[in-house]
Motif scaffolding. Structure first.
Motif, PDB file in Angstrom:
ATOM      1  N   MET A   1      46.575  44.809  20.675  1.00  0.00           N
ATOM      2  CA  MET A   1      45.816  43.575  20.722  1.00  0.00           C
ATOM      3  C   MET A   1      44.482  43.793  20.012  1.00  0.00           C
ATOM      4  SD  MET A   1      44.955  41.165  24.020  1.00  0.00           S
ATOM      5  CE  MET A   1      46.652  40.692  24.232  1.00  0.00           C
ATOM      6  N   LYS A   2      44.173  42.913  19.078  1.00  0.00           N
ATOM      7  CA  LYS A   2      42.941  43.028  18.298  1.00  0.00           C
ATOM      8  C   LYS A   2      41.725  42.743  19.176  1.00  0.00           C
ATOM      9  CE  LYS A   2      42.925  42.047  13.949  1.00  0.00           C
ATOM     10  NZ  LYS A   2      42.596  43.322  13.311  1.00  0.00           N
ATOM     11  N   ARG A   3      40.684  43.527  18.959  1.00  0.00           N
ATOM     12  CA  ARG A   3      39.413  43.308  19.653  1.00  0.00           C
ATOM     13  C   ARG A   3      38.413  42.714  18.670  1.00  0.00           C
ATOM     14  NH1 ARG A   3      38.941  49.284  21.827  1.00  0.00           N
ATOM     15  NH2 ARG A   3      39.605  49.478  19.686  1.00  0.00           N
ATOM     16  N   ILE A   4      37.698  41.704  19.133  1.00  0.00           N
ATOM     17  CA  ILE A   4      36.626  41.105  18.325  1.00  0.00           C
ATOM     18  C   ILE A   4      35.350  41.145  19.154  1.00  0.00           C
ATOM     19  CG2 ILE A   4      35.789  39.087  17.087  1.00  0.00           C
ATOM     20  CD1 ILE A   4      38.680  38.137  16.825  1.00  0.00           C
ATOM     21  N   ILE A   5      34.343  41.794  18.603  1.00  0.00           N
ATOM     22  CA  ILE A   5      33.030  41.841  19.238  1.00  0.00           C
ATOM     23  C   ILE A   5      32.109  40.945  18.430  1.00  0.00           C
ATOM     24  CG2 ILE A   5      31.056  43.278  19.857  1.00  0.00           C
ATOM     25  CD1 ILE A   5      33.076  45.620  20.105  1.00  0.00           C
ATOM     26  N   PHE A   6      31.624  39.905  19.082  1.00  0.00           N
ATOM     27  CA  PHE A   6      30.661  39.000  18.463  1.00  0.00           C
ATOM     28  C   PHE A   6      29.265  39.499  18.805  1.00  0.00           C
ATOM     29  CE2 PHE A   6      34.447  36.443  19.159  1.00  0.00           C
ATOM     30  CZ  PHE A   6      34.571  35.734  17.972  1.00  0.00           C
ATOM     31  N   ILE A   7      28.428  39.667  17.796  1.00  0.00           N
ATOM     32  CA  ILE A   7      27.014  39.983  18.015  1.00  0.00           C
ATOM     33  C   ILE A   7      26.265  38.741  17.583  1.00  0.00           C
ATOM     34  CG2 ILE A   7      25.084  41.468  17.412  1.00  0.00           C
ATOM     35  CD1 ILE A   7      27.090  43.757  17.121  1.00  0.00           C
ATOM     36  N   THR A   8      25.594  38.135  18.546  1.00  0.00           N
ATOM     37  CA  THR A   8      25.034  36.809  18.324  1.00  0.00           C
ATOM     38  C   THR A   8      23.573  36.723  18.739  1.00  0.00           C
ATOM     39  OG1 THR A   8      25.473  34.454  18.685  1.00  0.00           O
ATOM     40  CG2 THR A   8      25.743  35.899  20.592  1.00  0.00           C
ATOM     41  N   GLY A   9      22.964  35.656  18.343  1.00  0.00           N
ATOM     42  CA  GLY A   9      21.576  35.341  18.650  1.00  0.00           C
ATOM     43  C   GLY A   9      21.101  34.343  17.607  1.00  0.00           C
ATOM     44  N   VAL A  10      19.967  33.771  17.848  1.00  0.00           N
ATOM     45  CA  VAL A  10      19.445  32.761  16.919  1.00  0.00           C
ATOM     46  C   VAL A  10      18.936  33.435  15.648  1.00  0.00           C
ATOM     47  CG1 VAL A  10      18.840  31.208  18.816  1.00  0.00           C
ATOM     48  CG2 VAL A  10      17.106  32.763  17.913  1.00  0.00           C
ATOM     49  N   CYS A  11      18.674  32.624  14.649  1.00  0.00           N
ATOM     50  CA  CYS A  11      18.097  33.126  13.403  1.00  0.00           C
ATOM     51  C   CYS A  11      16.761  33.802  13.708  1.00  0.00           C
ATOM     52  CB  CYS A  11      17.882  31.981  12.419  1.00  0.00           C
ATOM     53  SG  CYS A  11      19.395  31.145  11.938  1.00  0.00           S
ATOM     54  N   GLY A  12      16.569  34.990  13.176  1.00  0.00           N
ATOM     55  CA  GLY A  12      15.290  35.675  13.304  1.00  0.00           C
ATOM     56  C   GLY A  12      15.227  36.753  14.367  1.00  0.00           C
ATOM     57  N   SER A  32      36.276  46.526  11.255  1.00  0.00           N
ATOM     58  CA  SER A  32      35.846  45.759  10.091  1.00  0.00           C
ATOM     59  C   SER A  32      34.613  44.995  10.546  1.00  0.00           C
ATOM     60  CB  SER A  32      36.935  44.793   9.647  1.00  0.00           C
ATOM     61  OG  SER A  32      38.029  45.488   9.115  1.00  0.00           O
ATOM     62  N   ILE A  33      33.556  45.090   9.774  1.00  0.00           N
ATOM     63  CA  ILE A  33      32.266  44.549  10.200  1.00  0.00           C
ATOM     64  C   ILE A  33      31.850  43.462   9.218  1.00  0.00           C
ATOM     65  CG2 ILE A  33      29.857  45.132  10.700  1.00  0.00           C
ATOM     66  CD1 ILE A  33      31.021  48.094  11.114  1.00  0.00           C
ATOM     67  N   PHE A  34      31.617  42.256   9.768  1.00  0.00           N
ATOM     68  CA  PHE A  34      31.320  41.094   8.935  1.00  0.00           C
ATOM     69  C   PHE A  34      30.089  40.357   9.425  1.00  0.00           C
ATOM     70  CE2 PHE A  34      35.997  41.456   9.075  1.00  0.00           C
ATOM     71  CZ  PHE A  34      36.280  41.604   7.720  1.00  0.00           C
ATOM     72  N   ASP A  35      29.332  39.818   8.481  1.00  0.00           N
ATOM     73  CA  ASP A  35      28.336  38.782   8.756  1.00  0.00           C
ATOM     74  C   ASP A  35      29.041  37.472   8.439  1.00  0.00           C
ATOM     75  OD1 ASP A  35      26.340  36.806   8.506  1.00  0.00           O
ATOM     76  OD2 ASP A  35      24.863  38.262   7.823  1.00  0.00           O
ATOM     77  N   ILE A  36      29.115  36.586   9.413  1.00  0.00           N
ATOM     78  CA  ILE A  36      29.879  35.348   9.248  1.00  0.00           C
ATOM     79  C   ILE A  36      29.425  34.560   8.018  1.00  0.00           C
ATOM     80  CG2 ILE A  36      28.486  33.808  10.689  1.00  0.00           C
ATOM     81  CD1 ILE A  36      31.212  32.832  11.901  1.00  0.00           C
ATOM     82  N   ASP A  37      28.133  34.658   7.688  1.00  0.00           N
ATOM     83  CA  ASP A  37      27.612  33.922   6.530  1.00  0.00           C
ATOM     84  C   ASP A  37      28.173  34.446   5.213  1.00  0.00           C
ATOM     85  OD1 ASP A  37      26.110  32.290   8.181  1.00  0.00           O
ATOM     86  OD2 ASP A  37      24.353  33.583   8.081  1.00  0.00           O
ATOM     87  N   LYS A  63      41.213  39.715   6.794  1.00  0.00           N
ATOM     88  CA  LYS A  63      40.618  40.787   5.994  1.00  0.00           C
ATOM     89  C   LYS A  63      40.597  42.129   6.732  1.00  0.00           C
ATOM     90  CE  LYS A  63      37.293  39.806   3.075  1.00  0.00           C
ATOM     91  NZ  LYS A  63      36.011  39.430   2.476  1.00  0.00           N
ATOM     92  N   SER A  64      40.607  42.079   8.061  1.00  0.00           N
ATOM     93  CA  SER A  64      40.446  43.311   8.838  1.00  0.00           C
ATOM     94  C   SER A  64      41.713  44.153   8.904  1.00  0.00           C
ATOM     95  CB  SER A  64      39.983  42.983  10.252  1.00  0.00           C
ATOM     96  OG  SER A  64      41.016  42.316  10.958  1.00  0.00           O
ATOM     97  N   LYS A  65      42.842  43.559   8.580  1.00  0.00           N
ATOM     98  CA  LYS A  65      44.145  44.229   8.634  1.00  0.00           C
ATOM     99  C   LYS A  65      44.359  44.818  10.034  1.00  0.00           C
ATOM    100  CE  LYS A  65      44.422  44.844   3.738  1.00  0.00           C
ATOM    101  NZ  LYS A  65      43.468  44.834   2.838  1.00  0.00           N
ATOM    102  N   ASP A  66      44.449  46.137  10.152  1.00  0.00           N
ATOM    103  CA  ASP A  66      44.740  46.760  11.447  1.00  0.00           C
ATOM    104  C   ASP A  66      43.494  47.111  12.257  1.00  0.00           C
ATOM    105  OD1 ASP A  66      47.457  46.619  10.980  1.00  0.00           O
ATOM    106  OD2 ASP A  66      47.521  48.592  10.012  1.00  0.00           O
ATOM    107  N   LYS A  67      42.333  46.926  11.684  1.00  0.00           N
ATOM    108  CA  LYS A  67      41.100  47.294  12.383  1.00  0.00           C
ATOM    109  C   LYS A  67      40.667  46.200  13.350  1.00  0.00           C
ATOM    110  CE  LYS A  67      38.768  50.228   8.970  1.00  0.00           C
ATOM    111  NZ  LYS A  67      37.519  50.333   8.190  1.00  0.00           N
TER     112      LYS A  67
END
Length: 161
Positions: A1-12, A32-37, A63-67
């Motif tokens: 099962m794929k794990r997704i860790i969201f790192i969030t917060g407001v701009c700045g 696989s590490i992405f900036d949503i923008d 894009k993350s394939k197996d990661k």
């Protein structure tokens, strides 16, 4: 099962600084590490942020394939829930900073993010995040020490493994 860790917060709050460090860390071997923008142009979705988040997460999964995935965004827990990621384990890490520091950081950007209107929106959104902190798996105040917060985030991500 794929794990997704969201790192969030407001701009700045320092997400991009933390993103730059994490994408160059040993975590990049596991995640696989992405900036949503960098996945999609949010301006193409001005009237439908739900679709923006869905399409961006779908693209990250492709894009993350197996990661597993670490995804930096301003997404909140309601938006994550609306994604209905039943085939994934999700975690959300919230980054905040003091309002005065947030104002200073955004004013220094010299772009659309530096207007008083935008800054006030971000402060209100951050207050909403803080009032809903129980929905996040971890939270860190990034006002003074990004290196220390970075180390703590890396530690908590390793615990999620």
């Amino acid at each position: 099962m794929k794990r997704i860790i969201f790192i969030t917060g407001v701009c700045g709050v320092g997400k991009t600084s933390i993103y730059e460090n994490i994408k160059n860390s040993d975590l990049s071997h596991t995640y696989s590490i992405f900036d949503i923008d960098n996945l999609l142009n949010v301006n193409d979705y001005k009237d439908n942020y739900d679709m923006f988040y869905k399409n961006a997460v779908d693209k990250a999964i492709d894009k993350s394939k197996d990661k597993d995935i670490i995804l930096f965004s301003c997404i909140n827990h309601n938006d994550v829930e609306n994604l209905k990621l039943e085939d994934c384990v999700t975690r959300i890490i919230l980054i905040t900073c003091d309002n005065e520091e947030l104002k200073k950081r955004l004013k220094n950007r010299n772009n659309d993010c530096s207007s008083d209107e935008f800054i006030n929106e971000q402060i209100k959104y951050q207050e909403w995040f803080i009032n809903n902190m129980d929905y996040y798996d971890a939270d860190f105040n990034n006002t003074n020490n990004t290196e220390e917060v970075l180390e703590k985030i890396i530690d908590i991500i390793e615990v999620f493994n």
